[in-house]
Design a protein around this motif. Structure first.
Motif, PDB file in Angstrom:
ATOM      1  N   LYS A  79      25.547  76.822  69.560  1.00 30.47           N
ATOM      2  CA  LYS A  79      24.396  76.358  68.777  1.00 30.47           C
ATOM      3  C   LYS A  79      23.904  77.410  67.786  1.00 30.47           C
ATOM      4  O   LYS A  79      23.546  77.080  66.653  1.00 30.47           O
ATOM      5  N   GLU A  80      23.907  78.676  68.170  1.00 33.57           N
ATOM      6  CA  GLU A  80      23.389  79.727  67.293  1.00 33.57           C
ATOM      7  C   GLU A  80      24.286  79.979  66.079  1.00 33.57           C
ATOM      8  O   GLU A  80      23.849  80.592  65.105  1.00 33.57           O
ATOM      9  N   LEU A  81      25.515  79.494  66.102  1.00 32.03           N
ATOM     10  CA  LEU A  81      26.432  79.664  64.961  1.00 32.03           C
ATOM     11  C   LEU A  81      26.583  78.387  64.139  1.00 32.03           C
ATOM     12  O   LEU A  81      27.367  78.348  63.184  1.00 32.03           O
ATOM     13  N   LEU A  82      25.846  77.358  64.502  1.00 33.73           N
ATOM     14  CA  LEU A  82      26.005  76.061  63.844  1.00 33.73           C
ATOM     15  C   LEU A  82      25.710  76.122  62.347  1.00 33.73           C
ATOM     16  O   LEU A  82      26.464  75.558  61.552  1.00 33.73           O
ATOM     17  N   SER A  83      24.671  76.818  61.945  1.00 34.67           N
ATOM     18  CA  SER A  83      24.343  76.862  60.508  1.00 34.67           C
ATOM     19  C   SER A  83      25.458  77.529  59.719  1.00 34.67           C
ATOM     20  O   SER A  83      25.817  77.077  58.628  1.00 34.67           O
ATOM     21  N   GLY A  84      26.035  78.589  60.251  1.00 35.22           N
ATOM     22  CA  GLY A  84      27.152  79.250  59.572  1.00 35.22           C
ATOM     23  C   GLY A  84      28.388  78.368  59.517  1.00 35.22           C
ATOM     24  O   GLY A  84      29.093  78.328  58.507  1.00 35.22           O
ATOM     25  N   ALA A  85      28.635  77.647  60.600  1.00 33.00           N
ATOM     26  CA  ALA A  85      29.792  76.744  60.636  1.00 33.00           C
ATOM     27  C   ALA A  85      29.630  75.608  59.632  1.00 33.00           C
ATOM     28  O   ALA A  85      30.573  75.262  58.914  1.00 33.00           O
ATOM     29  N   ILE A  86      28.436  75.054  59.571  1.00 35.95           N
ATOM     30  CA  ILE A  86      28.189  73.956  58.632  1.00 35.95           C
ATOM     31  C   ILE A  86      28.310  74.450  57.190  1.00 35.95           C
ATOM     32  O   ILE A  86      28.921  73.788  56.349  1.00 35.95           O
ATOM     33  N   SER A  87      27.762  75.617  56.919  1.00 36.99           N
ATOM     34  CA  SER A  87      27.843  76.126  55.542  1.00 36.99           C
ATOM     35  C   SER A  87      29.282  76.442  55.155  1.00 36.99           C
ATOM     36  O   SER A  87      29.714  76.138  54.040  1.00 36.99           O
ATOM     37  N   PHE A  88      30.062  77.018  56.075  1.00 35.55           N
ATOM     38  CA  PHE A  88      31.460  77.297  55.768  1.00 35.55           C
ATOM     39  C   PHE A  88      32.242  76.004  55.585  1.00 35.55           C
ATOM     40  O   PHE A  88      33.044  75.878  54.654  1.00 35.55           O
ATOM     41  N   ASN A  89      32.004  75.039  56.447  1.00 41.00           N
ATOM     42  CA  ASN A  89      32.676  73.749  56.357  1.00 41.00           C
ATOM     43  C   ASN A  89      32.363  73.069  55.021  1.00 41.00           C
ATOM     44  O   ASN A  89      33.250  72.527  54.357  1.00 41.00           O
ATOM     45  N   THR A  90      31.100  73.125  54.608  1.00 41.26           N
ATOM     46  CA  THR A  90      30.692  72.543  53.331  1.00 41.26           C
ATOM     47  C   THR A  90      31.332  73.282  52.170  1.00 41.26           C
ATOM     48  O   THR A  90      31.796  72.657  51.201  1.00 41.26           O
ATOM     49  N   LEU A  91      31.373  74.600  52.240  1.00 44.20           N
ATOM     50  CA  LEU A  91      32.007  75.393  51.183  1.00 44.20           C
ATOM     51  C   LEU A  91      33.482  75.036  51.046  1.00 44.20           C
ATOM     52  O   LEU A  91      33.975  74.811  49.928  1.00 44.20           O
ATOM     53  N   MET A  92      34.186  74.966  52.153  1.00 46.50           N
ATOM     54  CA  MET A  92      35.622  74.647  52.104  1.00 46.50           C
ATOM     55  C   MET A  92      35.850  73.234  51.567  1.00 46.50           C
ATOM     56  O   MET A  92      36.779  73.005  50.799  1.00 46.50           O
TER      57      MET A  92
END
Length: 168
Positions: free
Chosen positions: A135-148
């Motif tokens: 859960k604490e890494l979700l924002s980073g994962a979402i932003s990376f996923n969106t960037l890719m």
């Protein structure tokens, strides 16, 4: 490390993110190939517009049911089946092109198949990310996923265009 890099340290998320990047790049290239094929056969701006409609209408009509499926069933299976449908569309486009056929109806069917596939993998794919990282890494994962996704959406037509310029 940034939250996106930390998210990438989770192998399941890294595989998913890079796989989604490759799939998005591929379907963007297929869209260009479909449009190019339609233009070569018809030289009609209207038919190019209808090609967009053939993808858009099934996508819009099935997006909400696709979200319901993503909430109720195994998202991995939904994504796999949707990508398989898009693979069938891509192979169909290849067969159509290599056969030398000149009728355009099959291109509309291929475009519709792509729209159907996207209507299911889009919501399932968005809902998959929270299952792959803490859960604490979700924002980073979402932003990376969106960037890719954004990079692939821009790069796919560019790569397809360069391929067309250099020769098929």
């Amino acid at each position: 490390l940034s939250p996106a890099r930390q998210a990438l340290s989770h192998p399941d998320f890294a595989r998913y993110a890079y796989g989604r990047f490759a799939a998005t790049l591929a379907w963007q290239m297929i869209d260009v190939a479909l449009g190019y094929q339609m233009w070569e056969l018809t030289h009609s701006k209207a038919y190019l517009g209808y090609m967009g409609d053939a993808q858009f209408v099934p996508f819009v009509l099935l997006l909400l049911p696709g979200g319901q499926f993503a909430d109720r069933f195994d998202r991995r299976l939904i994504i796999s089946l949707a990508y398989s449908l898009e693979w069938v569309a891509a192979v169909s486009l290849l067969v159509f092109t290599l056969s030398g056929r000149t009728e355009v109806f099959p291109l509309f069917v291929i475009a519709a198949l792509l729209g159907v596939g996207r209507s299911f993998w889009a919501p399932a794919g968005q809902a998959m990310v929270p299952n792959l990282v803490p859960k604490e890494l979700l924002s980073g994962a979402i932003s990376f996923n969106t960037l890719m996704f954004t990079i692939a959406t821009i790069a796919g037509p560019s790569v397809a265009g360069l391929t067309l310029i250099l020769g098929i």
